[in-house]
Design a protein around this motif. Structure first.
Motif, PDB file in Angstrom:
ATOM      1  N   HIS A 105     114.456  89.887  67.239  1.00  0.00           N
ATOM      2  CA  HIS A 105     115.575  90.823  67.204  1.00  0.00           C
ATOM      3  C   HIS A 105     115.456  91.709  65.963  1.00  0.00           C
ATOM      4  O   HIS A 105     115.305  91.206  64.855  1.00  0.00           O
ATOM      5  N   LEU A 106     115.521  93.001  66.150  1.00  0.00           N
ATOM      6  CA  LEU A 106     115.537  93.937  65.032  1.00  0.00           C
ATOM      7  C   LEU A 106     116.964  94.095  64.531  1.00  0.00           C
ATOM      8  O   LEU A 106     117.804  94.667  65.232  1.00  0.00           O
ATOM      9  N   VAL A 107     117.247  93.582  63.343  1.00  0.00           N
ATOM     10  CA  VAL A 107     118.595  93.703  62.780  1.00  0.00           C
ATOM     11  C   VAL A 107     118.614  94.515  61.494  1.00  0.00           C
ATOM     12  O   VAL A 107     119.645  95.057  61.110  1.00  0.00           O
ATOM     13  N   GLY A 108     117.484  94.609  60.796  1.00  0.00           N
ATOM     14  CA  GLY A 108     117.464  95.252  59.493  1.00  0.00           C
ATOM     15  C   GLY A 108     117.562  94.228  58.378  1.00  0.00           C
ATOM     16  O   GLY A 108     117.663  93.026  58.617  1.00  0.00           O
ATOM     17  N   ASN A 109     117.527  94.714  57.160  1.00  0.00           N
ATOM     18  CA  ASN A 109     117.583  93.854  55.977  1.00  0.00           C
ATOM     19  C   ASN A 109     118.920  94.059  55.271  1.00  0.00           C
ATOM     20  O   ASN A 109     119.172  95.136  54.728  1.00  0.00           O
ATOM     21  N   PRO A 110     119.807  93.066  55.292  1.00  0.00           N
ATOM     22  CA  PRO A 110     121.129  93.236  54.660  1.00  0.00           C
ATOM     23  C   PRO A 110     121.022  93.582  53.178  1.00  0.00           C
ATOM     24  O   PRO A 110     120.153  93.074  52.461  1.00  0.00           O
ATOM     25  N   VAL A 111     121.906  94.455  52.727  1.00  0.00           N
ATOM     26  CA  VAL A 111     121.948  94.841  51.314  1.00  0.00           C
ATOM     27  C   VAL A 111     123.312  94.491  50.735  1.00  0.00           C
ATOM     28  O   VAL A 111     124.249  94.163  51.450  1.00  0.00           O
ATOM     29  N   ARG A 112     123.397  94.605  49.429  1.00  0.00           N
ATOM     30  CA  ARG A 112     124.643  94.276  48.738  1.00  0.00           C
ATOM     31  C   ARG A 112     125.761  95.237  49.166  1.00  0.00           C
ATOM     32  O   ARG A 112     125.521  96.425  49.362  1.00  0.00           O
ATOM     33  N   PRO A 113     126.996  94.720  49.307  1.00  0.00           N
ATOM     34  CA  PRO A 113     128.110  95.580  49.744  1.00  0.00           C
ATOM     35  C   PRO A 113     128.324  96.797  48.852  1.00  0.00           C
ATOM     36  O   PRO A 113     128.648  97.879  49.347  1.00  0.00           O
ATOM     37  N   GLU A 114     128.130  96.628  47.531  1.00  0.00           N
ATOM     38  CA  GLU A 114     128.358  97.755  46.624  1.00  0.00           C
ATOM     39  C   GLU A 114     127.336  98.870  46.836  1.00  0.00           C
ATOM     40  O   GLU A 114     127.627 100.044  46.572  1.00  0.00           O
ATOM     41  N   VAL A 115     126.139  98.520  47.307  1.00  0.00           N
ATOM     42  CA  VAL A 115     125.138  99.541  47.647  1.00  0.00           C
ATOM     43  C   VAL A 115     125.472 100.170  48.996  1.00  0.00           C
ATOM     44  O   VAL A 115     125.435 101.388  49.160  1.00  0.00           O
ATOM     45  N   LEU A 116     125.815  99.344  49.964  1.00  0.00           N
ATOM     46  CA  LEU A 116     126.143  99.849  51.298  1.00  0.00           C
ATOM     47  C   LEU A 116     127.324 100.817  51.256  1.00  0.00           C
ATOM     48  O   LEU A 116     127.391 101.773  52.042  1.00  0.00           O
ATOM     49  N   ALA A 119     110.963  94.736  49.888  1.00  0.00           N
ATOM     50  CA  ALA A 119     111.844  94.881  51.044  1.00  0.00           C
ATOM     51  C   ALA A 119     113.257  95.277  50.650  1.00  0.00           C
ATOM     52  O   ALA A 119     113.871  96.154  51.274  1.00  0.00           O
ATOM     53  N   SER A 120     113.809  94.637  49.618  1.00  0.00           N
ATOM     54  CA  SER A 120     115.179  94.961  49.213  1.00  0.00           C
ATOM     55  C   SER A 120     115.267  96.370  48.639  1.00  0.00           C
ATOM     56  O   SER A 120     116.269  97.068  48.855  1.00  0.00           O
ATOM     57  N   THR A 121     114.236  96.787  47.913  1.00  0.00           N
ATOM     58  CA  THR A 121     114.221  98.143  47.366  1.00  0.00           C
ATOM     59  C   THR A 121     114.304  99.170  48.482  1.00  0.00           C
ATOM     60  O   THR A 121     115.118 100.102  48.437  1.00  0.00           O
ATOM     61  N   ILE A 122     113.461  99.026  49.505  1.00  0.00           N
ATOM     62  CA  ILE A 122     113.457  99.993  50.598  1.00  0.00           C
ATOM     63  C   ILE A 122     114.745  99.904  51.411  1.00  0.00           C
ATOM     64  O   ILE A 122     115.290 100.926  51.853  1.00  0.00           O
ATOM     65  N   ALA A 123     115.277  98.706  51.581  1.00  0.00           N
ATOM     66  CA  ALA A 123     116.547  98.572  52.306  1.00  0.00           C
ATOM     67  C   ALA A 123     117.664  99.312  51.584  1.00  0.00           C
ATOM     68  O   ALA A 123     118.501  99.967  52.216  1.00  0.00           O
ATOM     69  N   GLU A 124     117.685  99.238  50.259  1.00  0.00           N
ATOM     70  CA  GLU A 124     118.725  99.921  49.503  1.00  0.00           C
ATOM     71  C   GLU A 124     118.507 101.434  49.510  1.00  0.00           C
ATOM     72  O   GLU A 124     119.461 102.205  49.625  1.00  0.00           O
ATOM     73  N   PRO A 168     122.553 100.089  58.433  1.00  0.00           N
ATOM     74  CA  PRO A 168     123.726  99.666  57.668  1.00  0.00           C
ATOM     75  C   PRO A 168     124.455  98.469  58.259  1.00  0.00           C
ATOM     76  O   PRO A 168     125.234  97.824  57.562  1.00  0.00           O
ATOM     77  N   ASP A 169     124.231  98.175  59.537  1.00  0.00           N
ATOM     78  CA  ASP A 169     124.922  97.053  60.172  1.00  0.00           C
ATOM     79  C   ASP A 169     124.101  95.771  60.144  1.00  0.00           C
ATOM     80  O   ASP A 169     124.388  94.839  60.905  1.00  0.00           O
ATOM     81  N   ALA A 170     123.099  95.715  59.267  1.00  0.00           N
ATOM     82  CA  ALA A 170     122.184  94.569  59.264  1.00  0.00           C
ATOM     83  C   ALA A 170     122.920  93.243  59.076  1.00  0.00           C
ATOM     84  O   ALA A 170     122.662  92.272  59.796  1.00  0.00           O
ATOM     85  N   ALA A 171     123.836  93.178  58.123  1.00  0.00           N
ATOM     86  CA  ALA A 171     124.541  91.919  57.876  1.00  0.00           C
ATOM     87  C   ALA A 171     125.407  91.534  59.077  1.00  0.00           C
ATOM     88  O   ALA A 171     125.442  90.367  59.482  1.00  0.00           O
ATOM     89  N   LYS A 172     126.087  92.506  59.669  1.00  0.00           N
ATOM     90  CA  LYS A 172     126.923  92.227  60.836  1.00  0.00           C
ATOM     91  C   LYS A 172     126.069  91.813  62.032  1.00  0.00           C
ATOM     92  O   LYS A 172     126.402  90.872  62.761  1.00  0.00           O
ATOM     93  N   ASP A 173     124.960  92.517  62.226  1.00  0.00           N
ATOM     94  CA  ASP A 173     124.104  92.206  63.366  1.00  0.00           C
ATOM     95  C   ASP A 173     123.454  90.830  63.224  1.00  0.00           C
ATOM     96  O   ASP A 173     123.324  90.084  64.200  1.00  0.00           O
TER      97      ASP A 173
END
Length: 428
Positions: free
Chosen positions: A166-177, A276-281, A380-385
């Motif tokens: 499943h492609l969901v993305g990489n969750p990022v910190r809420p303050e960045v999102l 990964a986290s750098t690119i996600a942010e 942006p919906d990575a954490a929710k997904d």
């Protein structure tokens, strides 16, 4: 499913992750989302992970042994012993905590928990942050119920596992999102150009060597507009500060910036590694970048991480030669010759960086277009997904909204399957 109404409220979930930020940042984001939905979450990690900044206060951390398996077979016996001990500790935790599912985020500290969960029949999901399936996730791929990915194309992912991917993305910190809805900082032909440079947890030495010189090679009209913020190793601070002073380029240097999200919001161009986290942010916020993958990263996964954003036009990638990793010591002819070769390599790398900056930043609209392309790569919906996918396991059948199955699995509210791109919204 929106995630606003808990699916099986009050369940227990265990997250297992290695002790680095790359593994733990998405784990913390998922924990926050699951807790928001009314669930109880626990973390299994190593000693580093238990102490890392940013861990949510509600999230208890359990440190268990995890064996490492390097190139020397003599150390494998010790590694197997630690792994088996950690598996036993995880099983005892599961008996008391009774998780509905276990989610692994990679790294050796996650392996004992996943071995325990799969042997105990507890639904198990792995999340891969990089564009190459990591070693632990590869080992567990055949035993888990679902594989969540951050990129549409993932290397080392076997074809027989695509049906549960499943492609969901990489969750990022809420303050960045939260910055995703903000506009790209205004930039005029003669306005200040803010450049943010980082290189990992304490800054990369190679970036301290080449970035100041690369910026100094820019055309005077562009160089005079620069305002640089750079993260450096403590031992490099004075030397890098002197370089910027000699180049007459304003620069703020530090070993760690607590307000990194604010600096990311203000910058017009990012230069750094391709974790990964750098690119996600970067893609969550929508910032153009010059990416220099770490050449010794396992399976060259940082270079793989750049493919999507580079193809979209949101970033430029520059290869760092392997020969720049370690500086020679001593005064022998061989050492001096190697130092000369290193210096030439540094100069070439600095020129490459300067050339790519010119290509991106010479015109304000070019940077704005790259920022838009970067933003479009964000998920942006990575954490929710990911939370939707996790909630789909371990409950009563009538409560499970999402099932992994033959349609290559929605498993997420965005409905993206690996190998299929998605149409995303437009940057403000």
């Amino acid at each position: 499913m929106s995630g606003d109404t808990p699916n099986g409220a009050g369940r227990h979930y265990v997250l297992a992750a290695g002790g680095t930020g790359g593994h733990l940042i998405p784990a913390f984001a998922l924990a926050t989302e699951l807790e928001r939905r009314g669930h109880h979450v626990a973390l299994i990690t190593d000693e580093r992970g238990a102490e890392i900044p940013g861990k949510p206060e509600f999230l208890p951390a359990h440190v268990i042994p995890a064996g490492r398996f390097g190139k020397n077979p003599l150390g494998w016996i010790k590694g197997v012993k630690a792994l088996w001990e950690g598996r036993g500790m995880a099983l005892r935790l599961f008996e008391s905590f009774a998780p509905s599912a276990v989610v692994g985020f990679g790294g050796y500290p996650a392996m004992p928990a996943m071995l325990a969960s799969t042997s105990a029949g507890i639904p198990t999901i792995v999340h891969e942050q990089n564009a190459v399936l990591g070693r632990v996730n590869r080992l567990m791929a055949g035993r888990v119920q679902a594989i969540a990915t951050s990129y549409p194309d993932v290397e080392r992912l076997k074809e027989q596992h695509l049906s549960k991917t499943h492609l969901v993305g990489n969750p990022v910190r809420p303050e960045v999102l939260a910055l995703r809805k903000e506009d790209f900082p205004p930039l005029t032909e003669d306005g200040i150009l803010r450049v943010l440079v980082t290189g990992g947890s304490q800054g990369a030495r190679i970036l301290s060597e080449v970035i100041p010189d690369g910026l100094a090679m820019l055309q005077p009209a562009l160089r005079q507009r620069l305002q640089v913020t750079q993260q450096c190793r403590p031992e490099d601070l004075d030397r890098v500060r002197d370089r910027y002073r000699n180049h007459d380029i304003p620069a703020e240097l530090g070993t760690y910036f607590e307000d990194m999200e604010t600096r990311l919001a203000d910058c017009h161009l990012f230069i750094g590694r391709a974790g990964a986290s750098t690119i996600a942010e970067l893609t969550a916020v929508g910032r153009p970048a010059i990416l220099i993958p770490l050449p010794i990263a396992t399976d060259d996964h940082q270079a793989a991480n750049t493919r999507e954003i580079v193809k979209a036009g949101g970033a430029r990638m520059i290869r760092q030669p392997q020969s720049t990793i370690k500086m020679p010591e001593g005064d022998s002819d061989a050492a001096n010759a190697l130092r000369k070769r290193q210096s030439d390599t540094f100069q070439k790398l600095a020129k490459d960086i300067s050339r790519q900056i010119m290509a991106l930043a010479q015109k304000p609209q070019s940077l704005a277009n790259a920022a838009h392309a970067s933003w479009n790569c964000g998920r942006p919906d990575a954490a929710k997904d990911l939370a939707d996918l996790v909630e789909s396991f371990g409950g009563a059948e009538m409560m499970d909204v999402i099932r992994v199955g033959g349609n290559n699995a929605r498993g997420a509210s965005q409905g993206e399957a690996v190998g299929q791109g998605a149409t995303r919204g437009m940057h403000k």
